[in-house]
Design an enzyme around this catalytic site. Structure first.
Site, short mmCIF file in Angstrom:
data_model
loop_
_atom_site.label_atom_id
_atom_site.label_comp_id
_atom_site.label_asym_id
_atom_site.label_seq_id
_atom_site.Cartn_x
_atom_site.Cartn_y
_atom_site.Cartn_z
N LYS A 47 0.87 -1.18 0.00
CA LYS A 47 0.00 0.00 0.00
C LYS A 47 0.91 1.23 0.00
CE LYS A 47 -4.08 1.92 2.25
NZ LYS A 47 -3.65 3.30 2.32
N GLU A 101 -0.91 5.49 -7.66
CA GLU A 101 -0.42 6.34 -6.58
C GLU A 101 0.79 7.15 -7.04
OE1 GLU A 101 -2.43 5.81 -4.10
OE2 GLU A 101 -1.51 6.62 -2.30
N LYS A 109 -3.09 -2.88 7.39
CA LYS A 109 -2.21 -1.77 7.78
C LYS A 109 -1.10 -2.27 8.70
CE LYS A 109 -3.51 2.22 7.70
NZ LYS A 109 -3.48 3.45 6.96
S1 IVH Z 1 -6.62 -0.12 -4.64
C1 IVH Z 1 -11.29 0.75 -4.86
N1 IVH Z 1 -4.08 -0.52 -4.36
O1 IVH Z 1 -5.00 3.41 -0.62
C2 IVH Z 1 -10.02 1.14 -4.20
N2 IVH Z 1 -5.01 1.41 -3.34
O2 IVH Z 1 -7.72 3.43 1.07
C3 IVH Z 1 -8.86 1.05 -5.12
N3 IVH Z 1 -3.37 2.81 -2.21
O3 IVH Z 1 -7.18 5.57 -2.27
C4 IVH Z 1 -7.60 1.27 -4.42
N4 IVH Z 1 -1.61 1.60 -2.68
O4 IVH Z 1 -4.69 5.96 -2.53
C5 IVH Z 1 -5.11 0.28 -4.07
N5 IVH Z 1 -1.83 -0.98 -4.26
C6 IVH Z 1 -2.85 -0.19 -3.97
C7 IVH Z 1 -2.68 0.98 -3.22
C8 IVH Z 1 -3.80 1.75 -2.92
C9 IVH Z 1 -2.04 2.70 -2.10
C10 IVH Z 1 -4.16 3.90 -1.63
C11 IVH Z 1 -5.04 4.60 -2.61
C12 IVH Z 1 -6.42 4.43 -2.11
C13 IVH Z 1 -6.21 4.10 -0.67
C14 IVH Z 1 -7.30 3.17 -0.19
#
Ligand code: IVH
Length: 716
Positions: A133, A191, A332
């Site tokens: 993440k 991101e 997390k």
């Molecule tokens: S998937 C439908 N993959 O985390 C949601 N999010 O709380 C699609 N983020 O707004 C998000 N790394 O800013 C996804 N590998 C990843 C991610 C990621 C960071 C962030 C992103 C998102 C938030 C989700």
């Protein structure tokens, strides 16, 4: 390291009465909105991510317990903050959502269970895609005919900011997509991040030039993207990892999340190299721990691992619930912990007089914030025999002088997760709860009752409104949005007026104007001639008030917004309700039976009303207030409208009214508004972003209307 106990805030929330929960809900919603604004619009957050997540967790727990608190204005209905006015707005063709969170291994197992229960797959195992993440800012890139046309930030999830000119300067963002099979409309999401090295170098340069110092790589990435001058963005080394798609005019021949990531690489994007396909929860957890170990060595910040169901057809089948995908979860990394010494324990008295012991700590930094207070929940918790909170380890209790491990996560204020018994000094003192309340009245301390009328684990002051601590908390409820809703009279001002003795009880608010020749409010810091004039106008505007708001504002234990509404409906007029309260206080059996017969009113509420009106001080407070305001009769719900007697569910975001307004209108027209769709539902009104409830409607064959169709139906 211990994981953040997820069940903890839920248990705390479960302890609140509805009125307390309402106040807490409003307080948290304001706090969260403030943080959103500072994070998304100013790129200058004042709390750590863990603290923010903790607030959101608690807030969600409140809304889970009291779904009626949810309205269109609730932060749960939005992601982040409304976009800033500095940039043109872009409405996302598909909303940019956030992810549900897991803190413990069991949360991940629960996630798998939920998925399996939902899908009932024939195959024995599920396939997952596990991705780090990335702790940056999410971006939606829109390509038309293969060319980059717009780049938008997430904003509030529905509308973001147009940062196209800036994003064009990123090397990782292709201006033109590669390959022949690219859909005409193709949105790629991912991101934007700044490497740690680049962040440190940037801060050095900023410092030398006397410019803003960024708190962390994420803020500096966000600050760099939100520049008015793209040349500044170009000078900042930013990266981009693609991880999902938005609108596509045709579906590329891709069936899995991992396949999607490969395709992103084929058409010209970077994807995270650590991503792994996993075949079981155990494999996911092993990957999580491996990434956690690697974390410090990576040149970019990550704050967890995202697990996604790999098969896209299953993602689609799983869909969304409460604005979050059911097919993914963010695991997390644990909240940070610190070791410090408990110097003292103090008692905090809440609005209904309930005691919370607060541990006063030797100040210590946790996750970049100095912590001085810690909640100790209640007597049993301190004595190590349970009560609220994640219980301490067997045989542990908390004494003044103890060395404690504290953690910021899963709660509004930090908590003790362990006591280092071998460090306990000889003179460590057991804490004894006071027999008298610390309020100036020094009243006898009594045990709080729970919503079911049983003896609770908390103690409380018996001074009710005579207790200044409770009075100020009640005044805050009184002026709040769901009660008198007085603009310009926030908590700070109210506290000030209270300390000065200008407002001691609700009625005093209505005599402020008349007394102002003496008080001279315009001289108070933060006020001026105009704001005082506005305040008086706001107060005047509330001299007439609906019965349900009025009842809610009285601050009767167990009587929150919904109960107040039920009472208002039941009695219609203040005179009738007031008389019933007196009779109930005098144990008049007929009056009690009459109240008991009302929908949603039971023994506990009746006892609370009786206690409240048995107290002469409360009766006088109410009497003085009714001399200042007129209470309007509750409107009788219509029985002849197009929707009277129907059960209606509102879902998705409404654009012409807030959820609250929609509910009030529907109820006024004689409809019953429900939070979930069942066979008994007659109508579902669905706005954009509607998820599971819409699906449920189809399942039960319930009629679905758009917002406009609803308005036509009710003749508005
Ligand atoms: S998937 C439908 N993959 O985390 C949601 N999010 O709380 C699609 N983020 O707004 C998000 N790394 O800013 C996804 N590998 C990843 C991610 C990621 C960071 C962030 C992103 C998102 C938030 C989700």
């Amino acid at each position: 390291m211990a994981r953040a106990p997820r069940s903890k805030p839920l248990r705390d929330v479960a302890d609140l009465t509805k009125a307390q929960a309402k106040v807490e809900h409003m307080r948290l919603s304001l706090e969260i909105e403030g943080h959103n604004e500072r994070y998304y619009q100013d790129d200058a957050p004042t709390v750590t991510d863990a603290e923010y997540d903790a607030l959101r967790e608690r807030f969600n727990a409140l809304e889970e317990r009291f779904p009626e608190f949810v309205d269109a204005e609730s932060p749960s209905q939005k992601v982040g903050a409304a976009p800033s006015r500095r940039f043109r707005k872009i409405r996302h063709s598909l909303p940019m959502l956030s992810l549900d969170k897991a803190y413990k291994d069991d949360d991940v197992r629960d996630f798998e269970d939920r998925v399996v229960r939902f899908l009932r797959p024939n195959e024995p195992t599920l396939d997952f895609c596990a991705e780090p993440k990335i702790d940056g800012l999410s971006m939606s890139l829109r390509y038309e005919g293969g060319e980059l046309v717009t780049a938008a930030t997430r904003g509030d999830g529905a509308v973001g900011e147009d940062v196209t000119a800036n994003i064009r300067t990123l090397e990782d963002v292709p201006q033109k997509l590669k390959g022949r099979n690219v859909p005409d409309i193709c949105e790629v999401r991912g991101e934007v991040y700044m490497t740690k090295r680049a962040f440190l170098a940037l801060n050095e340069r900023q410092e030398a030039a006397g410019d803003t110092i960024f708190a962390n790589p994420r803020n500096s990435a966000a600050g760099s993207v939100r520049q008015k001058d793209p040349r500044i963005t170009a000078s900042r080394p930013l990266g981009f990892f693609a991880y999902s798609w938005g609108e596509l005019s045709d579906s590329p021949p891709i069936t899995t999340q991992t396949g999607m990531l490969h395709w992103f690489e084929d058409i010209g994007f970077e994807t995270n190299p650590l991503t792994k396909r996993c075949h079981s929860v155990d494999e996911l957890l092993a990957f999580y721990h491996q990434i956690e170990e690697q974390r410090a060595k990576l040149d970019y910040d990550i704050d967890g691992v995202v697990y996604k169901i790999n098969r896209i057809a299953w993602q689609e089948q799983l869909g969304f619930a409460s604005g979050m995908p059911r097919w993914a979860i963010a695991h997390k990394f644990p909240a940070e912990q610190a070791i410090t010494v408990l110097r003292d324990i103090e008692i905090q008295v809440g609005r209904t007089g309930s005691f919370t012991p607060v541990g006063k700590l030797e100040p210590v930094g946790v996750g970049g914030v100095i912590v001085q207070n810690v909640t100790l929940h209640n007597e049993d918790y301190i004595r190590g025999i349970g009560g609220d909170g994640e219980p301490l380890r067997e045989g542990r209790d908390i004494r003044i002088g103890d060395t404690v491990v504290i953690q910021r996560a899963g709660d509004v204020i930090p908590q003790v997760v362990d006591v280092l018994i071998d460090k306990r000094p000889k003179g460590a003192k057991e804490y004894h709860f006071p027999k008298k309340c610390p309020c100036p009245l020094h009243t006898d301390v009594i045990r709080e009752e729970t919503a079911t009328g049983e003896e609770g684990s908390r103690l409380r002051c018996s001074g009710e409104f005579a207790c200044p601590y409770q009075r100020i908390e009640h005044l805050k409820l009184f002026v709040s949005r769901k009660a008198f809703d007085i603009d310009g009279l926030g908590e700070k001002q109210l506290e000030h007026f209270f300390e000065e003795g200008w407002v001691k009880e609700p009625a005093d608010i209505f005599t402020l104007h008349q007394r102002n020749t003496k008080l001279r409010l315009e001289k108070v810091e933060g006020y001026g001639e105009t704001s005082v004039r506005n305040l008086f106008a706001a107060i005047e505007a509330r001299r007439e008030i609906g019965l349900e708001r009025f009842i809610n504002a009285l601050g009767i234990r167990q009587v929150g917004e919904t109960t107040a509404l039920a009472l208002a409906r039941g009695y219609s007029s203040w005179a009738a309700f007031h008389e019933a309260c007196f009779k109930v206080a005098k144990r008049d059996e007929e009056a009690i039976a009459e109240m008991d017969a009302l929908d949603q009113i039971g023994e506990t509420v009746i006892k609370s009303i009786a206690d409240y009106f048995s107290e002469s001080h409360n009766r006088r407070v109410v009497e003085r207030l009714t001399q200042q305001v007129s209470v309007l009769d509750a409107e009788k719900p219509k029985s002849n409208s197009a929707v009277s007697g129907k059960t209606v569910v509102f879902t998705g975001s409404l654009e012409k009214m807030t959820r609250d307004q929609a509910k009030v209108t529907a109820e006024r027209l004689g409809a019953k508004v429900s939070g979930s769709v069942s066979k008994k539902t007659d109508l579902v009104v669905a706005g954009p972003g509607a998820g599971s409830k819409l699906k449920d409607a189809t399942k039960h064959g319930v009629k679905v209307l758009t917002e406009d169709e609803w308005l036509t139906l009710i003749g508005e």
